[in-house]
Design a protein around this motif. Structure first.
Motif, mmCIF file in Angstrom:
data_model
loop_
_atom_site.group_PDB
_atom_site.id
_atom_site.type_symbol
_atom_site.label_atom_id
_atom_site.label_comp_id
_atom_site.label_asym_id
_atom_site.label_seq_id
_atom_site.Cartn_x
_atom_site.Cartn_y
_atom_site.Cartn_z
ATOM 1 N N ALA A 1 62.087 -50.494 74.915
ATOM 2 C CA ALA A 1 62.633 -49.482 75.832
ATOM 3 C C ALA A 1 63.972 -49.936 76.402
ATOM 4 C CB ALA A 1 61.653 -49.192 76.957
ATOM 5 N N GLU A 2 64.135 -51.236 76.620
ATOM 6 C CA GLU A 2 65.401 -51.763 77.126
ATOM 7 C C GLU A 2 66.487 -51.681 76.052
ATOM 8 O OE1 GLU A 2 65.067 -55.621 78.955
ATOM 9 O OE2 GLU A 2 63.197 -55.042 79.939
ATOM 10 N N ARG A 3 66.106 -51.835 74.798
ATOM 11 C CA ARG A 3 67.079 -51.688 73.709
ATOM 12 C C ARG A 3 67.620 -50.263 73.679
ATOM 13 N NH1 ARG A 3 62.936 -54.136 70.059
ATOM 14 N NH2 ARG A 3 63.042 -56.327 70.622
ATOM 15 N N ILE A 4 66.732 -49.303 73.857
ATOM 16 C CA ILE A 4 67.145 -47.895 73.878
ATOM 17 C C ILE A 4 68.051 -47.635 75.074
ATOM 18 C CG2 ILE A 4 66.312 -45.524 74.185
ATOM 19 C CD1 ILE A 4 63.908 -46.341 72.401
ATOM 20 N N ARG A 5 67.733 -48.215 76.229
ATOM 21 C CA ARG A 5 68.603 -48.047 77.408
ATOM 22 C C ARG A 5 69.977 -48.650 77.163
ATOM 23 N NH1 ARG A 5 63.812 -48.600 80.364
ATOM 24 N NH2 ARG A 5 64.039 -50.832 80.657
ATOM 25 N N ALA A 6 70.036 -49.810 76.521
ATOM 26 C CA ALA A 6 71.329 -50.441 76.221
ATOM 27 C C ALA A 6 72.152 -49.566 75.274
ATOM 28 C CB ALA A 6 71.122 -51.830 75.623
ATOM 29 N N LEU A 7 71.502 -49.016 74.259
ATOM 30 C CA LEU A 7 72.199 -48.133 73.319
ATOM 31 C C LEU A 7 72.722 -46.884 74.019
ATOM 32 C CD1 LEU A 7 69.916 -48.331 70.174
ATOM 33 C CD2 LEU A 7 72.381 -48.737 70.205
ATOM 34 N N THR A 8 71.895 -46.251 74.836
ATOM 35 C CA THR A 8 72.330 -45.019 75.497
ATOM 36 C C THR A 8 73.420 -45.305 76.524
ATOM 37 O OG1 THR A 8 70.459 -45.125 77.036
ATOM 38 C CG2 THR A 8 70.187 -43.746 75.087
ATOM 39 N N ALA A 9 73.361 -46.452 77.193
ATOM 40 C CA ALA A 9 74.419 -46.814 78.145
ATOM 41 C C ALA A 9 75.745 -47.020 77.414
ATOM 42 C CB ALA A 9 74.037 -48.074 78.918
ATOM 43 N N ALA A 10 75.704 -47.696 76.263
ATOM 44 C CA ALA A 10 76.923 -47.900 75.474
ATOM 45 C C ALA A 10 77.443 -46.557 74.953
ATOM 46 C CB ALA A 10 76.647 -48.857 74.310
ATOM 47 N N TRP A 11 76.547 -45.683 74.557
ATOM 48 C CA TRP A 11 76.943 -44.364 74.042
ATOM 49 C C TRP A 11 77.621 -43.533 75.125
ATOM 50 C CZ3 TRP A 11 78.233 -42.378 69.747
ATOM 51 C CH2 TRP A 11 78.127 -41.023 69.458
ATOM 52 N N CYS A 12 77.138 -43.660 76.354
ATOM 53 C CA CYS A 12 77.752 -42.935 77.474
ATOM 54 C C CYS A 12 79.198 -43.371 77.710
ATOM 55 C CB CYS A 12 76.941 -43.131 78.746
ATOM 56 S SG CYS A 12 75.387 -42.225 78.743
ATOM 57 N N LEU A 13 79.532 -44.597 77.352
ATOM 58 C CA LEU A 13 80.887 -45.115 77.521
ATOM 59 C C LEU A 13 81.779 -44.838 76.309
ATOM 60 C CD1 LEU A 13 80.006 -48.584 79.083
ATOM 61 C CD2 LEU A 13 80.956 -46.589 80.274
ATOM 62 N N THR A 14 81.191 -44.318 75.236
ATOM 63 C CA THR A 14 81.897 -44.122 73.974
ATOM 64 C C THR A 14 82.573 -42.757 73.916
ATOM 65 O OG1 THR A 14 80.270 -45.525 72.855
ATOM 66 C CG2 THR A 14 81.618 -44.090 71.466
ATOM 67 N N ARG A 15 83.876 -42.762 73.646
ATOM 68 C CA ARG A 15 84.604 -41.499 73.471
ATOM 69 C C ARG A 15 84.626 -41.065 72.007
ATOM 70 N NH1 ARG A 15 89.259 -43.833 76.476
ATOM 71 N NH2 ARG A 15 88.754 -43.616 78.679
ATOM 72 N N GLN A 16 84.768 -42.029 71.071
ATOM 73 C CA GLN A 16 84.899 -41.663 69.653
ATOM 74 C C GLN A 16 83.847 -42.307 68.750
ATOM 75 O OE1 GLN A 16 88.876 -42.130 68.111
ATOM 76 N NE2 GLN A 16 89.791 -41.209 69.916
ATOM 77 N N GLU B 1 69.424 -43.974 65.549
ATOM 78 C CA GLU B 1 69.264 -42.524 65.387
ATOM 79 C C GLU B 1 68.283 -41.958 66.412
ATOM 80 O OE1 GLU B 1 68.692 -39.193 61.885
ATOM 81 O OE2 GLU B 1 68.457 -41.314 61.394
ATOM 82 N N GLN B 2 67.191 -42.665 66.644
ATOM 83 C CA GLN B 2 66.191 -42.228 67.626
ATOM 84 C C GLN B 2 66.773 -42.226 69.039
ATOM 85 O OE1 GLN B 2 62.936 -44.973 68.063
ATOM 86 N NE2 GLN B 2 62.133 -43.927 69.851
ATOM 87 N N ALA B 3 67.488 -43.279 69.388
ATOM 88 C CA ALA B 3 68.007 -43.421 70.753
ATOM 89 C C ALA B 3 69.137 -42.438 71.042
ATOM 90 C CB ALA B 3 68.490 -44.850 70.988
ATOM 91 N N LEU B 4 70.009 -42.197 70.055
ATOM 92 C CA LEU B 4 71.223 -41.415 70.302
ATOM 93 C C LEU B 4 71.184 -40.007 69.707
ATOM 94 C CD1 LEU B 4 73.858 -44.214 69.664
ATOM 95 C CD2 LEU B 4 72.623 -43.653 71.773
ATOM 96 N N GLU B 5 70.163 -39.739 68.906
ATOM 97 C CA GLU B 5 70.018 -38.439 68.249
ATOM 98 C C GLU B 5 71.256 -38.087 67.413
ATOM 99 O OE1 GLU B 5 68.856 -35.621 71.240
ATOM 100 O OE2 GLU B 5 66.944 -36.627 71.578
ATOM 101 N N CYS B 6 71.812 -39.107 66.765
ATOM 102 C CA CYS B 6 72.955 -38.966 65.868
ATOM 103 C C CYS B 6 72.682 -39.850 64.655
ATOM 104 C CB CYS B 6 74.245 -39.444 66.523
ATOM 105 S SG CYS B 6 74.770 -38.465 67.916
ATOM 106 N N GLU B 7 73.099 -39.384 63.487
ATOM 107 C CA GLU B 7 72.899 -40.186 62.287
ATOM 108 C C GLU B 7 73.982 -41.259 62.181
ATOM 109 O OE1 GLU B 7 72.457 -39.706 57.449
ATOM 110 O OE2 GLU B 7 72.883 -37.943 58.676
ATOM 111 N N PRO B 8 73.582 -42.540 62.192
ATOM 112 C CA PRO B 8 74.578 -43.606 62.077
ATOM 113 C C PRO B 8 75.059 -43.771 60.640
ATOM 114 C CG PRO B 8 72.383 -44.547 62.249
ATOM 115 C CD PRO B 8 72.227 -43.056 62.370
ATOM 116 N N VAL B 9 76.259 -44.328 60.508
ATOM 117 C CA VAL B 9 76.830 -44.642 59.202
ATOM 118 C C VAL B 9 76.655 -46.138 58.978
ATOM 119 C CG1 VAL B 9 78.934 -44.702 57.811
ATOM 120 C CG2 VAL B 9 78.560 -42.821 59.424
#
Length: 160
Positions: free
Chosen positions: A66-81, A126-134
């Motif tokens: 659950a902490e890994r998912i929080r770290a991913l979503t926190a980083a995604w919130c800071l991501t513009r591109q 993909e699960q954490a961000l609901e986006c398909e990674p490359v």
């Protein structure tokens, strides 16, 4: 990402051109502003939105899923591109050197250090961000905010 200044082009005999700063030089000699936060080495650094966010080897050191998912979503919130996520890879545990991650204590190896396989990493992102990674390489994926930029990137990368 902003280009701050241009570095003089290296002479043919020069192997590398060095810039003494917290900036990054791209292959064209452009100096790009770089900033970072680290819980150990730079805990006071501000978290700030950026065009490119690199979550390098962070997920390996987080014990609870659950902490890994929080770290991913926190980083995604800071991501513009684009968000780039890198991890240590399962199957290469014997090749792991703690100094690679900045740990200098001889024999140090956290009991909870998590190694990922590629499919596990891609599924988690993909699960954490609901986006398909490359997939970018073994243990590395990129996630794009804009689906058309993702498509352009994949096209340029695989259709040469």
């Amino acid at each position: 990402m902003s280009i701050i200044r241009k570095v003089e082009t290296a002479q043919v005999s020069d192997d590398l051109t060095f810039v003494l700063s917290d900036d990054t030089v791209d292959r064209y000699g452009d100096v790009i502003e770089a900033a970072g936060w680290d819980p150990v080495h730079a805990p006071e650094a501000p978290l700030q939105p950026s065009d490119v966010v690199n979550l390098g080897f962070v997920l390996n050191g987080i014990e609870h899923p659950a902490e890994r998912i929080r770290a991913l979503t926190a980083a995604w919130c800071l991501t513009r591109q684009v968000l780039v996520v890198t991890t240590l890879v399962r199957g290469r545990e014997m090749n792991y050197d703690p100094a690679d991650l900045g740990e200098t204590t001889p024999g140090f190896r956290p009991a909870h250090l998590k190694f990922f396989d590629q499919i596990e990493l891609q599924s988690l992102v993909e699960q954490a961000l609901e986006c398909e990674p490359v997939p970018m390489g073994l243990g590395m994926v990129a996630v794009f905010r804009n689906p058309s930029e993702r498509e352009d990137f994949v096209f340029r990368r695989f259709c040469r």
